[in-house]
Design an enzyme around this catalytic site. Structure first.
Site, PDB file in Angstrom:
ATOM      1  N   GLN A  11       0.844  -1.213   0.000  1.00 36.55           N
ATOM      2  CA  GLN A  11       0.000   0.000   0.000  1.00 36.55           C
ATOM      3  C   GLN A  11       0.875   1.258   0.000  1.00 36.55           C
ATOM      4  O   GLN A  11       0.706   2.155  -0.826  1.00 36.55           O
ATOM      5  CB  GLN A  11      -0.876   0.036   1.250  1.00 36.55           C
ATOM      6  CG  GLN A  11      -1.897  -1.064   1.367  1.00 36.55           C
ATOM      7  CD  GLN A  11      -2.873  -0.771   2.493  1.00 36.55           C
ATOM      8  OE1 GLN A  11      -3.916  -0.161   2.286  1.00 36.55           O
ATOM      9  NE2 GLN A  11      -2.560  -1.183   3.700  1.00 36.55           N
ATOM     10  N   ASP A  30      10.692  -5.165  -5.686  1.00 38.33           N
ATOM     11  CA  ASP A  30       9.694  -5.938  -4.947  1.00 38.33           C
ATOM     12  C   ASP A  30      10.362  -7.184  -4.354  1.00 38.33           C
ATOM     13  O   ASP A  30      11.582  -7.333  -4.415  1.00 38.33           O
ATOM     14  CB  ASP A  30       8.486  -6.280  -5.827  1.00 38.33           C
ATOM     15  CG  ASP A  30       8.852  -7.216  -6.972  1.00 38.33           C
ATOM     16  OD1 ASP A  30       9.974  -7.748  -6.983  1.00 38.33           O
ATOM     17  OD2 ASP A  30       8.007  -7.398  -7.871  1.00 38.33           O
ATOM     18  N   TYR A 124       3.526  -9.422  15.990  1.00 37.60           N
ATOM     19  CA  TYR A 124       3.760  -8.362  14.995  1.00 37.60           C
ATOM     20  C   TYR A 124       4.357  -7.126  15.676  1.00 37.60           C
ATOM     21  O   TYR A 124       5.382  -6.592  15.238  1.00 37.60           O
ATOM     22  CB  TYR A 124       2.448  -8.022  14.293  1.00 37.60           C
ATOM     23  CG  TYR A 124       2.498  -6.791  13.417  1.00 37.60           C
ATOM     24  CD1 TYR A 124       3.154  -6.813  12.184  1.00 37.60           C
ATOM     25  CD2 TYR A 124       1.888  -5.595  13.812  1.00 37.60           C
ATOM     26  CE1 TYR A 124       3.198  -5.672  11.377  1.00 37.60           C
ATOM     27  CE2 TYR A 124       1.927  -4.468  13.009  1.00 37.60           C
ATOM     28  CZ  TYR A 124       2.580  -4.511  11.798  1.00 37.60           C
ATOM     29  OH  TYR A 124       2.619  -3.374  11.016  1.00 37.60           O
TER      30      TYR A 124
HETATM   31  P1  NDP Z   1       1.508  -4.058   2.786  1.00 40.46           P
HETATM   32  O1  NDP Z   1       1.178  -5.331   3.461  1.00 40.46           O
HETATM   33  O2  NDP Z   1       0.511  -3.403   1.889  1.00 40.46           O
HETATM   34  O3  NDP Z   1       2.860  -4.203   1.969  1.00 40.46           O
HETATM   35  C1  NDP Z   1       3.957  -4.872   2.496  1.00 40.46           C
HETATM   36  C2  NDP Z   1       4.895  -5.160   1.363  1.00 40.46           C
HETATM   37  O4  NDP Z   1       5.988  -5.918   1.903  1.00 40.46           O
HETATM   38  C3  NDP Z   1       4.272  -6.005   0.247  1.00 40.46           C
HETATM   39  O5  NDP Z   1       4.555  -5.418  -0.994  1.00 40.46           O
HETATM   40  C4  NDP Z   1       4.979  -7.350   0.385  1.00 40.46           C
HETATM   41  O6  NDP Z   1       5.238  -7.990  -0.830  1.00 40.46           O
HETATM   42  C5  NDP Z   1       6.303  -6.901   0.984  1.00 40.46           C
HETATM   43  N1  NDP Z   1       6.956  -8.045   1.604  1.00 40.46           N
HETATM   44  C6  NDP Z   1       6.461  -8.931   2.493  1.00 40.46           C
HETATM   45  N2  NDP Z   1       7.373  -9.874   2.774  1.00 40.46           N
HETATM   46  C7  NDP Z   1       8.471  -9.556   2.051  1.00 40.46           C
HETATM   47  C8  NDP Z   1       9.746 -10.141   1.902  1.00 40.46           C
HETATM   48  N3  NDP Z   1      10.084 -11.272   2.543  1.00 40.46           N
HETATM   49  N4  NDP Z   1      10.636  -9.544   1.083  1.00 40.46           N
HETATM   50  C9  NDP Z   1      10.311  -8.441   0.401  1.00 40.46           C
HETATM   51  N5  NDP Z   1       9.122  -7.839   0.484  1.00 40.46           N
HETATM   52  C10 NDP Z   1       8.205  -8.396   1.304  1.00 40.46           C
HETATM   53  O7  NDP Z   1       1.937  -3.056   3.958  1.00 40.46           O
HETATM   54  P2  NDP Z   1       1.643  -1.501   4.108  1.00 40.46           P
HETATM   55  O8  NDP Z   1       2.045  -0.787   2.878  1.00 40.46           O
HETATM   56  O9  NDP Z   1       0.274  -1.340   4.647  1.00 40.46           O
HETATM   57  O10 NDP Z   1       2.657  -1.164   5.291  1.00 40.46           O
HETATM   58  C11 NDP Z   1       3.841  -0.386   5.102  1.00 40.46           C
HETATM   59  C12 NDP Z   1       4.525  -0.185   6.432  1.00 40.46           C
HETATM   60  O11 NDP Z   1       3.649   0.450   7.351  1.00 40.46           O
HETATM   61  C13 NDP Z   1       4.968  -1.494   7.116  1.00 40.46           C
HETATM   62  O12 NDP Z   1       6.197  -1.273   7.739  1.00 40.46           O
HETATM   63  C14 NDP Z   1       3.901  -1.734   8.171  1.00 40.46           C
HETATM   64  O13 NDP Z   1       4.413  -2.472   9.259  1.00 40.46           O
HETATM   65  C15 NDP Z   1       3.566  -0.305   8.564  1.00 40.46           C
HETATM   66  N6  NDP Z   1       2.218  -0.142   9.104  1.00 40.46           N
HETATM   67  C16 NDP Z   1       1.127  -0.620   8.412  1.00 40.46           C
HETATM   68  C17 NDP Z   1      -0.136  -0.476   8.938  1.00 40.46           C
HETATM   69  C18 NDP Z   1      -1.339  -0.995   8.213  1.00 40.46           C
HETATM   70  O14 NDP Z   1      -2.461  -0.785   8.694  1.00 40.46           O
HETATM   71  N7  NDP Z   1      -1.215  -1.645   7.059  1.00 40.46           N
HETATM   72  C19 NDP Z   1      -0.368   0.213  10.230  1.00 40.46           C
HETATM   73  C20 NDP Z   1       0.849   0.699  10.837  1.00 40.46           C
HETATM   74  C21 NDP Z   1       2.070   0.520  10.284  1.00 40.46           C
HETATM   75  P3  NDP Z   1       4.155  -8.923  -1.542  1.00 40.46           P
HETATM   76  O15 NDP Z   1       3.217  -7.960  -2.193  1.00 40.46           O
HETATM   77  O16 NDP Z   1       4.984  -9.717  -2.494  1.00 40.46           O
HETATM   78  O17 NDP Z   1       3.542  -9.741  -0.444  1.00 40.46           O
END
Ligand code: NDP
Length: 298
Positions: A11, A30, A124
Site C-alpha cells: 500500500q 519488490d 507483529y
Molecule cells: P503491505 O502489506 O501493503 O505491503 C507490504 C509489502 O511488503 C508487500 O509489498 C509485500 O510484498 C512486501 N513483503 C512482504 N514480505 C516480504 C519479503 N520477505 N521480502 C520483500 N518484500 C516483502 O503493507 P503496508 O504498505 O500497509 O505497510 C507499510 C509499512 O507500514 C509497514 O512497515 C507496516 O508495518 C507499517 N504499518 C502498516 C499499517 C497498516 O495498517 N497496514 C499500520 C501501521 C504501520 P508482496 O506484495 O509480495 O507480499
C-alpha cells in the site's frame, strides 16, 4: 540522489513510487528482486547500488498470522531492518523505515508521543519494535515513521473489507473500543518525500516520528463513515447492510491482541518538517472516490 525503495507493491510502497520519483533516481524493488527474509543478498544489493537513501516499505503485515509464524515475522520485521541499517551505515545512506502504533500497549486514552514507553501486545508489534531498536543501534541517519490504520485504493484494507461485507450481509458488527486514525498511504508517501528532502540536509530531523492523519475514530465510526460515503458517492451501489452495530473487542477474539488506544501524537513530525496533517475523513473520502470510480464525482 539515488533512492532505493523496497516493497514497491505494498500500500505504502506503491504510493512511494509516485512521491519519491521527483527526488532523484528511483530504484524500486519488490520481493522477487530483494527478499527481506534473506539478509545477505539484501546487503549485497545495497552495496552494489550505493543509494543515498534506502526506503523500506516492505514488512510482514499479517498481524494475526504472525502469531503462528513468529520466525518469519521476526526475520522480515526485525532482522532485515537491522541488516539494512548496518549496510546503510556502511555506504553512508539515510535509512527510512515504517513502524506502527502496535509497538504500544494501548492503555489509557492519551495520544502517545515518540518517547512514550512501548509494550507490544502481539508478535507483529514485538517484531516491529525490535526492527526499530536494531535500526537505532546500527545507523544514526535514520527516520522511523510510526503510522496507524493504513488505507489505500490499492491493496487489502479495512475500508475495502467493509464495502465488500456490506454488499454481502444485512448486518455488520464492528469494534467500537479501539481508537485510532485511519491514515492514507498517499499521505504517508507524500510526507515521507518531504521528510527525506529535509533529513538529507539536517541531522536534527533524524529519529522516530509519529505520522498519522488528524482526528480519531473507532473501527465502528470508520465503518459507518465508509458506508455513508459510499452511499453518497455512488447511490446505485447496493449495500445490503442496514445497520453497523458497535461491539467491544472482547466480542471479536483474534489470534493477535490489538491496542485499544492507537492514538499517536504527531507534534514532533509536524513541527520538525513544518507540515499539516489533514483529517482522516479527507483521506478516506478521497480513497473511496477512487475505489468507486468516475460516478463518484458526478
Ligand atoms: P503491505 O502489506 O501493503 O505491503 C507490504 C509489502 O511488503 C508487500 O509489498 C509485500 O510484498 C512486501 N513483503 C512482504 N514480505 C516480504 C519479503 N520477505 N521480502 C520483500 N518484500 C516483502 O503493507 P503496508 O504498505 O500497509 O505497510 C507499510 C509499512 O507500514 C509497514 O512497515 C507496516 O508495518 C507499517 N504499518 C502498516 C499499517 C497498516 O495498517 N497496514 C499500520 C501501521 C504501520 P508482496 O506484495 O509480495 O507480499
Amino acid at each position: 540522489m539515488k533512492i532505493l525503495l523496497l516493497g514497491k507493491n505494498g500500500q505504502v510502497g506503491w504510493e512511494l513510487q509516485r512521491s519519491l520519483a521527483p527526488l532523484g533516481e528511483l530504484v524500486a524493488l519488490d520481493r522477487r528482486d530483494a527478499d527481506l527474509s534473506h539478509p545477505e543478498p539484501l546487503r549485497e544489493r545495497v552495496r552494489q547500488l550505493r543509494p543515498a537513501v534506502v526506503v523500506n516499505a516492505a514488512a510482514y503485515t499479517a498481524v494475526d498470522k504472525a502469531e503462528s509464524e513468529p520466525v518469519l515475522a521476526h526475520a522480515i520485521n526485525a532482522l532485515a531492518p537491522g541488516a539494512l541499517a548496518e549496510v546503510a551505515h556502511e555506504v553512508g545512506a539515510l535509512l527510512v523505515h515504517f513502524s506502527t502504533d502496535y509497538v504500544f500497549d494501548g492503555s489509557g486514552d492519551a495520544p502517545r508521543a515518540e518517547a512514550a514507553p512501548t509494550g507490544p501486545l502481539s508478535v507483529y508489534g514485538q517484531t516491529k519494535l525490535e526492527g526499530e531498536q536494531r535500526i537505532q543501534a546500527a545507523c544514526d541517519r535514520h527516520l522511523i515513521l510510526r503510522t496507524s490504520w493504513v488505507h489505500a485504493a490499492r491493496g487489502g484494507n479495512f475500508a475495502r473489507t467493509m464495502l465488500r461485507l456490506a454488499q454481502e450481509r444485512e448486518e455488520l458488527k464492528v469494534i467500537d473500543d479501539q481508537i485510532g486514525a485511519p491514515t492514507g498511504a498517499d499521505l504517508i508517501a507524500d510526507v515521507t518525500a518531504h521528510a527525506i528532502r529535509q533529513a538529507v540536509r539536517d541531522p536534527a530531523c533524524m529519529g522516530v516520528h509519529h505520522l498519522a492523519a488528524a482526528g480519531e475514530t473507532s473501527w465502528h465510526g470508520y465503518a459507518r463513515f465508509v458506508l455513508d460515503m459510499a452511499r453518497e458517492l455512488q447511490p446505485g451501489l447496493v449495500l445490503r447492510a442496514r445497520e453497523v452495530l458497535p461491539i467491544p473487542t472482547s466480542a471479536y477474539p483474534t489470534p493477535a491482541r490489538r491496542p485499544l488506544n492507537s492514538r499517536l501524537d504527531t507534534t514532533r513530525l509536524r513541527q520538525t518538517f513544518g507540515l499539516n496533517l489533514p483529517h482522516w475523513k479527507t483521506g478516506v473520502q478521497r480513497m473511496l472516490s477512487e475505489i468507486l470510480g468516475p460516478k463518484a464525482t458526478t
